[in-house]
Design an enzyme around this catalytic site. Structure first.
Site, PDB file in Angstrom:
ATOM      1  N   ASN A 175       0.872  -1.170   0.000  1.00  0.00           N
ATOM      2  CA  ASN A 175       0.000   0.000   0.000  1.00  0.00           C
ATOM      3  C   ASN A 175       0.909   1.220   0.000  1.00  0.00           C
ATOM      4  O   ASN A 175       1.446   1.611   1.033  1.00  0.00           O
ATOM      5  CB  ASN A 175      -0.883  -0.040   1.252  1.00  0.00           C
ATOM      6  CG  ASN A 175      -1.863   1.114   1.284  1.00  0.00           C
ATOM      7  OD1 ASN A 175      -1.798   2.020   0.452  1.00  0.00           O
ATOM      8  ND2 ASN A 175      -2.776   1.086   2.239  1.00  0.00           N
ATOM      9  N   ARG A 268      -2.521  -2.249  -3.457  1.00  0.00           N
ATOM     10  CA  ARG A 268      -3.768  -1.527  -3.233  1.00  0.00           C
ATOM     11  C   ARG A 268      -3.761  -0.307  -4.146  1.00  0.00           C
ATOM     12  O   ARG A 268      -2.817   0.483  -4.126  1.00  0.00           O
ATOM     13  CB  ARG A 268      -3.862  -1.085  -1.775  1.00  0.00           C
ATOM     14  CG  ARG A 268      -5.052  -0.198  -1.562  1.00  0.00           C
ATOM     15  CD  ARG A 268      -5.107   0.324  -0.156  1.00  0.00           C
ATOM     16  NE  ARG A 268      -6.331   1.067   0.028  1.00  0.00           N
ATOM     17  CZ  ARG A 268      -6.374   2.285   0.545  1.00  0.00           C
ATOM     18  NH1 ARG A 268      -5.265   2.884   0.913  1.00  0.00           N
ATOM     19  NH2 ARG A 268      -7.513   2.902   0.686  1.00  0.00           N
ATOM     20  N   HIS A 357     -13.297   1.916   0.122  1.00  0.00           N
ATOM     21  CA  HIS A 357     -13.247   0.878   1.167  1.00  0.00           C
ATOM     22  C   HIS A 357     -13.833  -0.450   0.679  1.00  0.00           C
ATOM     23  O   HIS A 357     -14.189  -1.308   1.485  1.00  0.00           O
ATOM     24  CB  HIS A 357     -14.044   1.263   2.439  1.00  0.00           C
ATOM     25  CG  HIS A 357     -13.459   2.380   3.238  1.00  0.00           C
ATOM     26  ND1 HIS A 357     -14.259   3.241   3.940  1.00  0.00           N
ATOM     27  CD2 HIS A 357     -12.189   2.767   3.464  1.00  0.00           C
ATOM     28  CE1 HIS A 357     -13.491   4.124   4.579  1.00  0.00           C
ATOM     29  NE2 HIS A 357     -12.227   3.858   4.294  1.00  0.00           N
ATOM     30  N   ARG A 418     -13.003  14.486   7.841  1.00  0.00           N
ATOM     31  CA  ARG A 418     -13.832  14.833   6.677  1.00  0.00           C
ATOM     32  C   ARG A 418     -15.271  15.085   7.117  1.00  0.00           C
ATOM     33  O   ARG A 418     -15.787  14.406   8.006  1.00  0.00           O
ATOM     34  CB  ARG A 418     -13.830  13.696   5.648  1.00  0.00           C
ATOM     35  CG  ARG A 418     -12.482  13.448   5.033  1.00  0.00           C
ATOM     36  CD  ARG A 418     -12.624  12.471   3.861  1.00  0.00           C
ATOM     37  NE  ARG A 418     -11.339  11.922   3.488  1.00  0.00           N
ATOM     38  CZ  ARG A 418     -11.033  10.626   3.537  1.00  0.00           C
ATOM     39  NH1 ARG A 418     -11.924   9.739   3.931  1.00  0.00           N
ATOM     40  NH2 ARG A 418      -9.841  10.228   3.190  1.00  0.00           N
ATOM     41  N   ASN A 511     -13.884  -1.353  18.208  1.00  0.00           N
ATOM     42  CA  ASN A 511     -13.473  -1.094  19.591  1.00  0.00           C
ATOM     43  C   ASN A 511     -14.454  -0.319  20.449  1.00  0.00           C
ATOM     44  O   ASN A 511     -14.314  -0.298  21.664  1.00  0.00           O
ATOM     45  CB  ASN A 511     -12.135  -0.353  19.591  1.00  0.00           C
ATOM     46  CG  ASN A 511     -11.024  -1.213  19.024  1.00  0.00           C
ATOM     47  OD1 ASN A 511     -10.783  -2.302  19.518  1.00  0.00           O
ATOM     48  ND2 ASN A 511     -10.391  -0.744  17.971  1.00  0.00           N
ATOM     49  N   GLU A 564      -7.752  -5.634   5.479  1.00  0.00           N
ATOM     50  CA  GLU A 564      -7.645  -5.327   4.059  1.00  0.00           C
ATOM     51  C   GLU A 564      -6.482  -6.074   3.410  1.00  0.00           C
ATOM     52  O   GLU A 564      -6.591  -6.524   2.268  1.00  0.00           O
ATOM     53  CB  GLU A 564      -7.438  -3.819   3.919  1.00  0.00           C
ATOM     54  CG  GLU A 564      -7.905  -3.285   2.614  1.00  0.00           C
ATOM     55  CD  GLU A 564      -7.719  -1.791   2.509  1.00  0.00           C
ATOM     56  OE1 GLU A 564      -6.754  -1.259   3.084  1.00  0.00           O
ATOM     57  OE2 GLU A 564      -8.544  -1.172   1.836  1.00  0.00           O
TER      58      GLU A 564
HETATM   59  P1  ADP Z   1      -7.881   3.556   9.362  1.00  0.00           P
HETATM   60  O1  ADP Z   1      -9.202   3.937   8.822  1.00  0.00           O
HETATM   61  O2  ADP Z   1      -6.835   4.607   9.179  1.00  0.00           O
HETATM   62  O3  ADP Z   1      -7.444   2.173   9.033  1.00  0.00           O
HETATM   63  P2  ADP Z   1      -8.608   2.511  11.959  1.00  0.00           P
HETATM   64  O4  ADP Z   1      -9.541   1.537  11.337  1.00  0.00           O
HETATM   65  O5  ADP Z   1      -7.459   1.986  12.724  1.00  0.00           O
HETATM   66  O6  ADP Z   1      -8.081   3.589  10.942  1.00  0.00           O
HETATM   67  O7  ADP Z   1      -9.486   3.407  12.913  1.00  0.00           O
HETATM   68  C1  ADP Z   1      -8.953   4.483  13.606  1.00  0.00           C
HETATM   69  C2  ADP Z   1     -10.029   5.052  14.499  1.00  0.00           C
HETATM   70  O8  ADP Z   1     -10.450   4.063  15.432  1.00  0.00           O
HETATM   71  C3  ADP Z   1      -9.558   6.235  15.306  1.00  0.00           C
HETATM   72  O9  ADP Z   1     -10.518   7.250  15.295  1.00  0.00           O
HETATM   73  C4  ADP Z   1      -9.445   5.669  16.727  1.00  0.00           C
HETATM   74  O10 ADP Z   1      -9.680   6.634  17.668  1.00  0.00           O
HETATM   75  C5  ADP Z   1     -10.571   4.662  16.711  1.00  0.00           C
HETATM   76  N1  ADP Z   1     -10.436   3.739  17.836  1.00  0.00           N
HETATM   77  C6  ADP Z   1      -9.478   2.834  18.080  1.00  0.00           C
HETATM   78  N2  ADP Z   1      -9.705   2.227  19.274  1.00  0.00           N
HETATM   79  C7  ADP Z   1     -10.821   2.766  19.795  1.00  0.00           C
HETATM   80  C8  ADP Z   1     -11.589   2.576  20.991  1.00  0.00           C
HETATM   81  N3  ADP Z   1     -11.215   1.688  21.911  1.00  0.00           N
HETATM   82  N4  ADP Z   1     -12.688   3.318  21.179  1.00  0.00           N
HETATM   83  C9  ADP Z   1     -13.068   4.215  20.260  1.00  0.00           C
HETATM   84  N5  ADP Z   1     -12.406   4.441  19.132  1.00  0.00           N
HETATM   85  C10 ADP Z   1     -11.295   3.743  18.882  1.00  0.00           C
END
Ligand code: ADP
Length: 785
Positions: A175, A268, A357, A418, A511, A564
């Protein structure tokens, strides 16, 4: 060896093959011996070989729904089995067991299918054998049902565990962004990568290289996972690729000895425009298309392409595959992807909704379908990808039918930075106040969303913490995020006509119990009811799924961890499979006649009898139906929809289990019905209609579909083209201008004449005349490679 060659030439099916073919079968075939009662193939297993029995006998049988074993065949020396896998690649739907000690020769499917193409006589014999076995299979109802179940019984029906790779191999997933290079090295024997790395801030003095891999100290029995970081000097992308190569081949912590061990690279690529609806092996034309679509993704495509070219330079021998973020959403219907702006401006500038996505939306839907043990083709799914980027997707029976991101990833839900959906008038208004394009771009892409609303952060964890501590703007940001998401889930439930699975994925989706719970609040009217206890306790790990539905929830609410990289590796394997069926024997030049499908009706026997009477005769003379329910003569009915009526719709035999109305787009409009694109027979959730014949009216509660573009062909043609039943292909059609149609389903049956079936509106749009013909262009995608 000599013995095996003799056996091959004495096997009835293979007796016409020339010496060279026999040699290659003998050298690629593997002799396998089974003991009495040992299982050779099990229902659900992927059929990847043609088997020849050298000595002994085997029993082909299946278990019926009452648990009784039914013997279909006893096969002995010189007989073959597994021939259906050559044609369909489906999981096996019967069990094959050794009746005594049996010696067999198993021949890889790809080798066998490439050999028989060169031998007209062998091809004919194989087709005959397949026809006999297909008709046997069709005759036995239980076996037909078993075929559907076989997919569910298969542990990996969608190749997510890489079981579709022909042999173990190393795949590198790349990527490459404007200032970062993320990579994962997979070995197809394991779904977890052997090694992963992220080189960040390329082109600055502060580049860093984070890595994780499996390290095995001399005193340890098993490798353990470790993470480490190194300061690196990556002044440009080229240097970053060399740093990656050095890390992967590092004698102490690396995962491979030589870079050349990598056989395939999956890249990607963000934007595939309207050209790519599946992953594809990279050629100069594919690179040019990626370059052309750079205007639509200026921050991504040029760097994705730079990554492709760097890899070509340092690993010229590997197969390279482009996996597009947009490809999965190419099935969206026009009403979902068009903006209501002047047609010409949209058409001339490729302005439409593409969605992003896609790789992960597709991945989590497939994972969930395996988890709930229901085929994807039977499910209505809403996938919520909540990460830094946030999008949501409606998946109807396997096809993405709408998604929240549009021309760019800016549309839709509230994201980290965004804005998501806004009134476009807002942009005009701000530009009138003096903001320049670049400033607006920055404002909407980098300073809005959670960050803009909260004034605190784009990171959901910080927003939640601040909201818990009483910060009003953070609370608002959370509320708006969840409100918008809930609104979309409701909208997508409406367009799907209900929902079977609601899936959360991505950093936030996986999460945050709070966000999941708030998004679902009030959705119990749609049968979406999470169990609060399960939701709170859920901790989803990579590769695993948590079910957080309450028992009374009609929809299953699931958390599926995003992966991914794993999906890109899987797509790379699939695209490599698509390389094999090259057009052989000049089949690329074989003209495929075109039928323009007009609306027609298939009826069940009871519905037929309601409309036309039970003992139907025509003019008191000939019966209209033969014993198989095939129509001797043309019958027609009228269709009545909410808006109007269409007459003279032909009725096609034979009888179906359930009545179905295949409608053309023109008639769909005249009747005032919006029908989904579906495979024949897949009628769940489709709209109803009224049929009329003379004084009789019959109301169908469901059954109206826009039938999917398809090509009928005999097994012989399929093997000639190197295609299998259910493959999806591109065809070239010579109308007024040359048009390439993708998403064209291959349907193979012994009775089928070679023919492309197009909808009348599609045919008109392409300027197809009576004499137009089509040609096989390329294989778009294939399940069960
Ligand atoms: P990307 O889209 O860049 O792959 P991720 O899928 O890792 O990013 O998502 C990142 C987001 O997930 C961030 O906003 C982060 O704050 C949120 N995040 C990670 N862990 C938690 C949690 N325990 N509670 C709430 N939000 C979370």
């Amino acid at each position: 060896m000599k013995d095996i060659k003799g056996l091959i030439s004495h096997t009835e099916l293979l007796s016409d093959l020339g010496g060279e073919c026999v040699d290659s079968i003998a050298s690629a075939g593997v002799e396998v011996v089974f003991r009495k009662d040992e299982s050779i193939l099990k229902c659900g297993e992927m059929g990847r070989y043609l088997w020849i029995i050298i000595e002994g006998t085997v029993e082909v049988s299946f278990m019926d729904s009452s648990g009784n074993r039914n013997v279909l065949n006893i096969l002995g020396g010189g007989d073959v089995f597994g021939e259906m896998s050559v044609l369909t690649g489906e999981p096996v739907c019967a069990d094959v067991t050794a009746r005594e000690s049996v010696r067999t020769l198993k021949i890889p499917r790809e080798l066998f299918s490439s050999i028989i193409i060169g031998s007209a006589a062998t091809l004919k014999k194989l087709c005959h054998l397949i026809s006999v076995r297909i008709s046997q299979r069709e005759e036995i109802e239980e076996l037909k049902a078993k075929r559907l179940l076989a997919k569910i019984e298969n542990e990996d029906p969608y190749g997510l565990n890489f079981s579709s790779a022909n042999a173990h191999m190393k795949i590198l997933v790349i990527n490459c962004g404007s200032s970062s290079l993320k990579y994962s090295l997979f070995d197809t024997s394991d779904i977890k990568p052997l090694f992963e790395g992220l080189i960040d801030k390329i082109g600055t003095a502060m580049s860093s290289h984070k890595m994780s891999g499996r390290i095995k100290a001399p005193e340890e029995l098993e490798a353990h996972e470790e993470k480490w970081e190194a300061a690196v000097e990556a002044k440009d992308i080229g240097k970053a690729f060399h740093i990656m190569e050095a890390a992967l081949t590092d004698p102490v912590r690396g995962a491979i000895k030589e870079f050349g061990e990598i056989k395939a690279v999956g890249h990607r690529v963000v934007h595939g425009g309207d050209r790519f609806s599946a992953a594809i092996a990279i050629t100069p034309e594919v690179k040019q298309a990626i370059r052309d679509f750079s205007a639509l993704a200026p921050l991504h495509n040029p760097y994705n392409l730079a990554g492709i070219e760097e890899m070509e330079r340092i690993l010229p021998g590997a197969v390279a595959v482009a996996v597009f973020d947009t490809a999965f959403h190419q099935t969206m219907p026009e009403q979902a992807y068009n903006y209501a702006i002047p047609f010409d401006i949209a058409a001339n500038n490729h302005i439409r909704r593409y969605g992003f996505h896609g790789t992960n939306h597709n991945f989590v839907a497939l994972m969930a379908s395996v988890y709930v043990k229901r085929p994807l083709e039977k499910l209505r799914i809403i996938t919520c990808h909540f990460g830094n980027g946030v999008s949501i997707c409606a998946i109807d029976h396997g096809r993405s039918v709408d998604t929240s991101m549009g021309l760019t990833p800016l549309e839709g839900l509230v994201m980290g930075t965004r804005c998501g959906d806004i009134d476009p008038g807002l942009v005009l208004h701000l530009s009138r106040t003096g903001l320049k394009t670049a400033e607006l771009d920055k404002l909407l892409n980098k300073e809005s969303g959670l960050k803009g609303l909260s004034g605190i952060s784009n990171d959901m964890r910080e927003i939640i913490e601040s909201a818990d501590a009483g910060d009003t703007r953070a609370k608002n940001a959370l509320t708006i995020f969840c409100y918008r998401a809930r609104k979309y889930v409701g909208a997508y439930t409406a367009i799907l006509g209900g929902v079977d699975l609601l899936i959360f994925t991505g950093g936030i989706g996986e999460n945050s119990a709070e966000i999941r719970s708030r998004v679902c609040q009030g959705l119990d009217v749609f049968g979406i009811i999470p169990d609060e206890e399960k939701n709170r306790k859920a901790r989803v790990k990579r590769g695993l799924i948590e079910d957080i539905s309450s028992p009374e929830s009609a929809a299953r609410v699931l958390i599926v961890s995003a992966d991914e990289e794993r999906m890109i590796a899987r797509e790379t394997i699939y695209a490599m499979g698509c390389l094999q069926p090259a057009v052989r024997l000049g089949m690329g030049k074989k003209a495929i006649p075109i039928s323009v499908s007009v609306s027609h009706v298939h009826l069940s026997r009871p519905d037929f009898e309601t409309l036309f009477g039970a003992n139907i005769v025509s003019n008191g003379q000939k019966p209209l139906l033969n014993d198989d329910g095939q129509l001797f003569q043309e019958l027609s009915t009228s269709l009545i929809g909410p808006k109007g009526k269409v007459d003279d719709i032909s009725v096609s035999g034979p009888f179906r289990d359930e009545s179905q109305v295949d409608i053309s787009r023109t008639d769909e409009f005249k009747l005032g019905i919006d029908a989904p694109i579906r495979n024949s027979g897949d009628l769940e959730g489709t709209p109803g209609i009224t049929l009329e014949s003379g004084p009789v009216r019959l109301r169908l509660q469901r059954g109206v579909i826009l039938s999917r573009r398809h090509v009928h062909m005999s097994p012989e043609d399929a093997l000639g083209f190197g295609l299998r039943d259910k493959d999806v292909i591109h065809v070239r059609v010579d109308g007024i201008r040359e048009t390439v149609f993708g998403d064209c389903l291959v349907k193979v049956s012994p009775g089928y004449d070679l023919r492309l079936h197009l909808d009348s509106d599609e045919a008109n749009a392409a300027g197809i005349s009576q004499n137009s013909v089509a040609f096989f262009d390329s294989l778009q995608s294939r399940e069960y490679v």
